[in-house]
Design an enzyme around this catalytic site. Sequence first.
Site, PDB file in Angstrom:
ATOM      1  N   VAL A   2      39.278  46.514  42.980  1.00 21.42           N
ATOM      2  CA  VAL A   2      38.585  47.499  41.743  1.00 21.42           C
ATOM      3  C   VAL A   2      37.271  47.431  41.840  1.00 21.42           C
ATOM      4  CG1 VAL A   2      38.605  47.321  39.070  1.00 21.42           C
ATOM      5  CG2 VAL A   2      40.726  46.385  40.006  1.00 21.42           C
ATOM      6  N   GLY A   3      36.502  46.249  42.122  1.00 23.83           N
ATOM      7  CA  GLY A   3      35.073  46.604  42.335  1.00 23.83           C
ATOM      8  C   GLY A   3      34.839  47.801  43.184  1.00 23.83           C
ATOM      9  N   TYR A 123      47.229  32.004  35.225  1.00 24.22           N
ATOM     10  CA  TYR A 123      46.394  33.099  35.262  1.00 24.22           C
ATOM     11  C   TYR A 123      46.391  33.813  33.912  1.00 24.22           C
ATOM     12  CZ  TYR A 123      45.500  37.931  36.730  1.00 24.22           C
ATOM     13  OH  TYR A 123      45.171  39.258  36.910  1.00 24.22           O
ATOM     14  N   LYS A 127      43.227  34.742  31.342  1.00 26.65           N
ATOM     15  CA  LYS A 127      42.744  35.874  30.990  1.00 26.65           C
ATOM     16  C   LYS A 127      42.925  35.983  29.629  1.00 26.65           C
ATOM     17  CE  LYS A 127      42.322  38.605  34.737  1.00 26.65           C
ATOM     18  NZ  LYS A 127      40.998  39.089  34.998  1.00 26.65           N
ATOM     19  N   ASN A 152      49.941  46.961  37.259  1.00 22.78           N
ATOM     20  CA  ASN A 152      49.812  46.683  38.620  1.00 22.78           C
ATOM     21  C   ASN A 152      49.212  47.685  39.230  1.00 22.78           C
ATOM     22  OD1 ASN A 152      52.069  44.487  38.754  1.00 22.78           O
ATOM     23  ND2 ASN A 152      53.224  46.083  38.009  1.00 22.78           N
ATOM     24  N   LEU A 153      48.037  47.314  40.045  1.00 23.25           N
ATOM     25  CA  LEU A 153      47.404  48.187  40.735  1.00 23.25           C
ATOM     26  C   LEU A 153      47.513  48.275  42.459  1.00 23.25           C
ATOM     27  CD1 LEU A 153      43.914  46.938  39.192  1.00 23.25           C
ATOM     28  CD2 LEU A 153      45.423  49.153  38.445  1.00 23.25           C
ATOM     29  N   HIS A 166      50.121  41.207  46.278  1.00 26.38           N
ATOM     30  CA  HIS A 166      51.124  41.688  45.577  1.00 26.38           C
ATOM     31  C   HIS A 166      52.211  42.396  45.974  1.00 26.38           C
ATOM     32  CE1 HIS A 166      47.394  41.409  42.652  1.00 26.38           C
ATOM     33  NE2 HIS A 166      48.262  40.633  42.000  1.00 26.38           N
ATOM     34  N   ASP A 256      62.872  36.855  40.719  1.00 27.33           N
ATOM     35  CA  ASP A 256      62.163  38.297  40.624  1.00 27.33           C
ATOM     36  C   ASP A 256      60.943  38.232  39.666  1.00 27.33           C
ATOM     37  OD1 ASP A 256      64.108  39.822  41.769  1.00 27.33           O
ATOM     38  OD2 ASP A 256      65.462  39.883  39.882  1.00 27.33           O
TER      39      ASP A 256
END
Length: 302
Positions: A2-3, A123, A127, A152-153, A166, A256
């Site tokens: 992301v940065g 996590y 957050k 999700n990225l 991921h 899952d």
Amino acid sequence: MVGSALLRRLQRESNCRVIVRTRDELNLEDRSAVSRFFHEERPEAVIFAAARVGGIQANDSFPVEFLTENLNAQLATIGAAFEHGVRRFLFLGSTCIYPRLATQPITENQLLTGPLEPTNEAYALAKICGLKLCQYYRRQYQVCFHSAMPTNLYGPGDNYHLQHSHVLPALMRRLHDARQAGQPEVTIWGTGAPRREFLYVDDLADALLHLLTIDDPPDWVNVGTGEDQSILELTQLIARVVGFEGEIRTDPSKPDGTPRKLTDISQLRASGWQPSTELEQGIRLTYDDFKRRLADGTLRMV
Ligand SMILES: NC(=O)c1ccc[n+]([C@@H]2O[C@H](COP(=O)([O-])OP(=O)(O)OC[C@H]3O[C@@H](n4cnc5c(N)ncnc54)[C@H](OP(=O)(O)O)[C@@H]3O)[C@@H](O)[C@H]2O)c1
């Protein structure tokens, strides 16, 4: 990831000075170093893109590190930003911190309304604390500290570690390796039935800058595409892009995770922003980046 996308996006802005620190230059868990950074640089706005992140396996194996490192970095950074007069702070949450069985599509008001997904609980707790801390600073001190909730990225600079990555980059690497090795089949983790949404990271960067221009933004706002597909469908799409023509099998003995994760992006749309990169186009751009990094030895596998 992301940065770097933010840096690409900020290069198009002529009227801002961008201040960046890598982890080697500034460990955000180090409170005095963080305080020194804010004292010296005096940023007007902060986008907090650092975190310990990972897939199901990494989250499930290292809950202590996911909770403590993220909490420490958040407390140090949000606190120092406030103390040094930052008036605009954009924190990054994630849609995976909503309740495991949130009603779909997930609206912002569902945060803290039910049990979390156990595999990434640590996590998520960290957050949620970051998100709420921003909200509390805003309420108590009238500073514009707010958050984005990305889905999700994926995109350039992702992590391709076979266990810690991921789902999308993990699938890309496995399918690429399988094609290179001439493997007749690939087995994917779980049933393939869970539905997921994926946002191209450069679209996220654009959305974050958009959020910074809103005068009175919501405390947190979802950032996604509003569209999802099953993991099996995603695997087939990546296989097509990568050129893997073997069989794709599922392994229902593996967990899952959350059955479905689709964000309601009506708040973001109403504010005048929408994503622009189609999934197949984004996967092609990501695969080009993957091959380039693989060739020059810079592929991230940590
Ligand atoms: N990726 C996704 O699908 C996704 C989805 C929703 C939300 N998000 C959120 O988006 C943000 C960025 O994620 P990303 O995918 O860009 O992850 P990333 O590529 O792993 O980037 C996170 C960066 O934070 C750095 N970092 C971690 N702890 C640090 C510390 N104590 N001090 C200084 N730097 C530190 C990492 O450094 P090292 O490389 O040295 O560890 C890494 O460069 C995170 O807040 C994440 O929760 C991501």
